[in-house]
Motif scaffolding. Structure first.
Motif, PDB file in Angstrom:
ATOM      1  N   VAL A  37      43.339  41.836  44.481  1.00 47.50           N
ATOM      2  CA  VAL A  37      42.937  40.478  44.089  1.00 47.50           C
ATOM      3  C   VAL A  37      41.621  40.526  43.306  1.00 47.50           C
ATOM      4  CG1 VAL A  37      42.224  38.207  44.942  1.00 47.50           C
ATOM      5  CG2 VAL A  37      44.208  39.356  45.951  1.00 47.50           C
ATOM      6  N   ARG A  38      40.673  41.353  43.731  1.00 38.63           N
ATOM      7  CA  ARG A  38      39.409  41.481  42.977  1.00 38.63           C
ATOM      8  C   ARG A  38      39.668  42.022  41.575  1.00 38.63           C
ATOM      9  NH1 ARG A  38      37.637  43.242  48.064  1.00 38.63           N
ATOM     10  NH2 ARG A  38      37.760  45.410  47.423  1.00 38.63           N
ATOM     11  N   HIS A  39      40.617  42.961  41.460  1.00 36.18           N
ATOM     12  CA  HIS A  39      40.996  43.490  40.143  1.00 36.18           C
ATOM     13  C   HIS A  39      41.527  42.360  39.249  1.00 36.18           C
ATOM     14  CE1 HIS A  39      43.008  45.827  37.034  1.00 36.18           C
ATOM     15  NE2 HIS A  39      44.109  45.170  37.332  1.00 36.18           N
ATOM     16  N   LEU A  40      42.375  41.514  39.798  1.00 37.50           N
ATOM     17  CA  LEU A  40      42.919  40.398  39.025  1.00 37.50           C
ATOM     18  C   LEU A  40      41.811  39.445  38.571  1.00 37.50           C
ATOM     19  CD1 LEU A  40      46.115  39.543  41.101  1.00 37.50           C
ATOM     20  CD2 LEU A  40      45.985  40.796  38.946  1.00 37.50           C
ATOM     21  N   ILE A  41      40.861  39.181  39.448  1.00 32.90           N
ATOM     22  CA  ILE A  41      39.760  38.281  39.100  1.00 32.90           C
ATOM     23  C   ILE A  41      38.895  38.901  38.001  1.00 32.90           C
ATOM     24  CG2 ILE A  41      37.630  37.234  39.967  1.00 32.90           C
ATOM     25  CD1 ILE A  41      39.157  36.913  42.681  1.00 32.90           C
ATOM     26  N   ARG A  42      38.582  40.202  38.126  1.00 38.54           N
ATOM     27  CA  ARG A  42      37.780  40.859  37.082  1.00 38.54           C
ATOM     28  C   ARG A  42      38.508  40.837  35.742  1.00 38.54           C
ATOM     29  NH1 ARG A  42      36.564  44.286  41.442  1.00 38.54           N
ATOM     30  NH2 ARG A  42      38.202  45.733  40.847  1.00 38.54           N
ATOM     31  N   SER A  49      36.052  35.734  29.046  1.00 43.94           N
ATOM     32  CA  SER A  49      34.836  35.985  28.267  1.00 43.94           C
ATOM     33  C   SER A  49      35.172  36.169  26.791  1.00 43.94           C
ATOM     34  CB  SER A  49      34.124  37.229  28.799  1.00 43.94           C
ATOM     35  OG  SER A  49      33.021  37.551  27.993  1.00 43.94           O
ATOM     36  N   LYS A  50      36.229  36.937  26.506  1.00 46.68           N
ATOM     37  CA  LYS A  50      36.659  37.146  25.115  1.00 46.68           C
ATOM     38  C   LYS A  50      37.111  35.827  24.491  1.00 46.68           C
ATOM     39  CE  LYS A  50      38.043  41.918  25.840  1.00 46.68           C
ATOM     40  NZ  LYS A  50      39.162  42.856  25.936  1.00 46.68           N
TER      41      LYS A  50
END
Length: 88
Positions: A37-42, A49-50
């Motif tokens: 889940v943290r990977h998905l959020i990052r 941001s892009k």
């Protein structure tokens, strides 16, 4: 044990989503559900941001107004810039 600065959340997933998450862990991509889940959020943060940068560039172009230059003049400038950057 919670890491300092972390917040515990409770999330609800469908059965299909739960199977997908577990498959990613079983495939060795992630060690646990939280890591996934943290990977998905990052990933979402990076993509957002892009997108924000692109929106700002578009707005800057709009704000700059209509150019007085002709298309051939603009193309010549682009070509010169690309040659200077060794992209052409």
């Amino acid at each position: 044990m919670l890491i300092k600065g972390t917040i515990r959340k409770t999330l609800t997933f469908t059965e299909q989503q739960d199977k997908w998450i577990k498959a990613q862990i079983e495939a060795g991509e992630f060690t646990n559900e939280s890591e996934y889940v943290r990977h998905l959020i990052r990933s979402d943060q990076a993509r957002n941001s892009k997108f924000v940068q692109l929106k700002a560039a578009i707005q800057a172009g709009i704000d700059s107004g209509v150019s007085e230059r002709t298309i051939p003049e603009i193309m010549k400038e682009v070509e010169e810039r690309m040659k200077a950057d060794e992209r052409l």
